[in-house]
Design a protein around this motif. Structure first.
Motif, PDB file in Angstrom:
ATOM      1  N   ALA A   1       0.818  -1.171   0.047  1.00 44.69           N
ATOM      2  CA  ALA A   1       0.024   0.037   0.198  1.00 44.69           C
ATOM      3  C   ALA A   1       0.879   1.327  -0.286  1.00 44.69           C
ATOM      4  N   ARG A   2       1.747   1.234   0.717  1.00 46.51           N
ATOM      5  CA  ARG A   2       2.844   2.481   0.843  1.00 46.51           C
ATOM      6  C   ARG A   2       3.658   2.601  -0.477  1.00 46.51           C
ATOM      7  N   GLU A   3       3.790   1.790  -1.219  1.00 45.66           N
ATOM      8  CA  GLU A   3       4.623   1.322  -2.417  1.00 45.66           C
ATOM      9  C   GLU A   3       3.668   2.201  -3.567  1.00 45.66           C
ATOM     10  N   LEU A   4       2.303   2.184  -3.463  1.00 45.23           N
ATOM     11  CA  LEU A   4       1.296   2.993  -4.120  1.00 45.23           C
ATOM     12  C   LEU A   4       0.867   4.254  -3.702  1.00 45.23           C
ATOM     13  N   GLY A   5       1.384   4.691  -2.585  1.00 44.71           N
ATOM     14  CA  GLY A   5       1.401   5.926  -2.103  1.00 44.71           C
ATOM     15  C   GLY A   5       0.342   6.261  -0.993  1.00 44.71           C
ATOM     16  N   TYR A   6       0.016   5.208  -0.422  1.00 45.60           N
ATOM     17  CA  TYR A   6      -0.918   5.228   0.852  1.00 45.60           C
ATOM     18  C   TYR A   6      -0.442   5.093   1.977  1.00 45.60           C
ATOM     19  N   ARG A   7      -0.839   5.551   3.158  1.00 48.18           N
ATOM     20  CA  ARG A   7      -0.376   5.375   4.598  1.00 48.18           C
ATOM     21  C   ARG A   7      -0.318   3.744   4.922  1.00 48.18           C
ATOM     22  N   ASN A   8      -1.391   3.040   4.498  1.00 50.54           N
ATOM     23  CA  ASN A   8      -1.567   1.741   4.902  1.00 50.54           C
ATOM     24  C   ASN A   8      -2.447   0.957   4.059  1.00 50.54           C
ATOM     25  N   TYR A   9      -2.745  -0.215   4.371  1.00 51.17           N
ATOM     26  CA  TYR A   9      -3.619  -1.203   3.407  1.00 51.17           C
ATOM     27  C   TYR A   9      -5.074  -0.747   3.852  1.00 51.17           C
ATOM     28  N   ARG A  10      -5.497  -0.404   4.892  1.00 50.43           N
ATOM     29  CA  ARG A  10      -6.912   0.131   5.157  1.00 50.43           C
ATOM     30  C   ARG A  10      -7.036   1.449   4.450  1.00 50.43           C
ATOM     31  N   GLN A  11      -6.245   2.362   4.298  1.00 52.03           N
ATOM     32  CA  GLN A  11      -6.518   3.398   3.283  1.00 52.03           C
ATOM     33  C   GLN A  11      -6.685   3.100   2.012  1.00 52.03           C
ATOM     34  N   ALA A  12      -5.929   2.289   1.424  1.00 52.41           N
ATOM     35  CA  ALA A  12      -5.869   1.631   0.304  1.00 52.41           C
ATOM     36  C   ALA A  12      -7.504   0.994  -0.104  1.00 52.41           C
ATOM     37  N   GLN A  13      -7.990   0.246   0.786  1.00 48.89           N
ATOM     38  CA  GLN A  13      -9.039  -0.405   0.632  1.00 48.89           C
ATOM     39  C   GLN A  13     -10.090   0.656   0.734  1.00 48.89           C
ATOM     40  N   GLN A  14      -9.978   1.783   1.420  1.00 53.41           N
ATOM     41  CA  GLN A  14     -11.136   2.783   1.429  1.00 53.41           C
ATOM     42  C   GLN A  14     -11.048   3.537   0.016  1.00 53.41           C
TER      43      GLN A  14
END
Length: 349
Positions: A46-59
């Protein structure tokens, strides 16, 4: 001797990263180390994609969001530069193929056309083998020399991208060089054209003696007398980066001032290896014949370099070959004396 390593994965010549939750889970499973929790691997992706964590990526992905890193990569276009080398001074003799990948903000042929590229400083010895690949035609004489030539070619592409200039290609455009015939201490001159206005810009790259006060004064007086404008960007240059002293000359003051500012804001797009800086490209065997993603996607076989394949000609024998040059042939049977005379007459006519 060179070592082999693999190039990173590419999709449409851009680093491949997952864009869906399913893709994130698949990549997390692939990179998860022994003893590492799967949740930690999910957060890493998720951080590779620019998100803080997997939870933010899900949202975000659930709401149709495009991953930040994927969005930024859409403006990063890979260009591959490759060079072959043979070193006859090593024991045993060594050889290899070096490939350097650089990233530009738009496709390379929107920066310089295939035809124009062959006129650009540091690209004269290259051919555009594919939409994303420039290949040096002849061999460098060592691995270090191949590295140097690839980095200089990368600098040239970056220079054109930032300045918006194209190399002068026609006799009419190159007439501007006549104006600089007696420019004091000029050296390693290259000529460039602004495609919007048609105005020429010369890149003059003499060595450090040009900084002597008397030489600076002499050159400034000449520039003023010719109603031209000169700037001295704090920038590595193209001819001999960080060793020659680059100057820009043009009849258009605003143009050279603008280009100077752009060049001074640059970070080098590539670096020649040193004790502190390892080679950032890929080293493979001489026979590797690097094939770029664009060439693979085209489905068309790559072209071989001149002088690197065996040929056959009825009634003739190959007697010399050199990478980057056409094969040399001689008649299979010795010429008679009359034939020698006839060939000599035709060649001198």
């Amino acid at each position: 001797m060179s070592t082999s390593s693999s190039l990173p994965e590419h999709s449409s010549f851009i680093k491949t990263l997952p864009q869906t939750l399913k893709g994130i889970k698949k990549r997390a499973k692939k990179i998860c180390l022994p003893g590492q929790k799967h949740a930690e691997a999910l957060d890493m992706v998720a951080r590779e994609l620019g998100y803080r964590n997997y939870r933010q990526a899900q949202q975000k992905l659930a709401s149709g969001d495009v991953p930040p890193e994927t969005a930024s990569n859409q403006n990063r276009h890979s260009v591959f530069l490759s060079a072959y080398w043979r070193d006859v001074d090593t024991r045993p003799r060594s050889a290899g193929c070096e490939t350097l990948e650089i990233f530009l903000p738009r496709p390379v042929n929107s920066i310089v056309s295939k035809h124009q590229a062959t006129y650009a400083r540091n690209l004269e010895g290259f051919r555009q083998e594919a939409a994303d690949h420039f290949e040096m035609i002849s061999n460098a004489n060592s691995q270090v020399r191949a590295w140097e030539l690839l980095v200089r070619a990368a600098f040239t592409l970056q220079f054109m991208q930032v300045s918006g200039l194209h190399p002068a290609t026609s006799q009419k455009q190159r007439q501007a060089l006549e104006l600089l015939t007696d420019f004091p201490l000029k050296d390693h001159l290259s000529l460039w054209i602004d495609p919007t206005s048609g105005t020429w810009v010369a890149l003059d790259e003499p060595y450090g003696h040009v900084n002597d006060v008397s030489n600076v004064t002499k050159r400034a007086a000449w520039i003023s007398d010719k109603a031209l404008h000169l700037t001295k960007p704090i920038w590595a240059g193209l001819y001999y980066p960080d060793n020659a002293v680059p100057h820009l000359i043009s009849p258009n003051e605003a143009l050279v001032t603008k280009i100077t500012g752009s060049l001074e804001a640059l970070s080098p797009i590539a670096t020649v290896p040193s004790e502190d800086q390892p080679w950032s490209g890929t080293s493979e065997s001489y026979n590797a014949r690097f094939t770029s993603p664009a060439r693979k996607a085209s489905g068309v076989a790559r072209r071989v370099r001149p002088g690197t394949t065996y040929g056959f000609s009825k009634g003739a024998v190959e007697y010399h070959r050199e990478a980057g040059h056409p094969l040399h042939w001689r008649p299979e049977k010795p010429l008679s004396q009359p034939d020698h005379k006839r060939v000599g007459q035709n060649s001198s006519a």
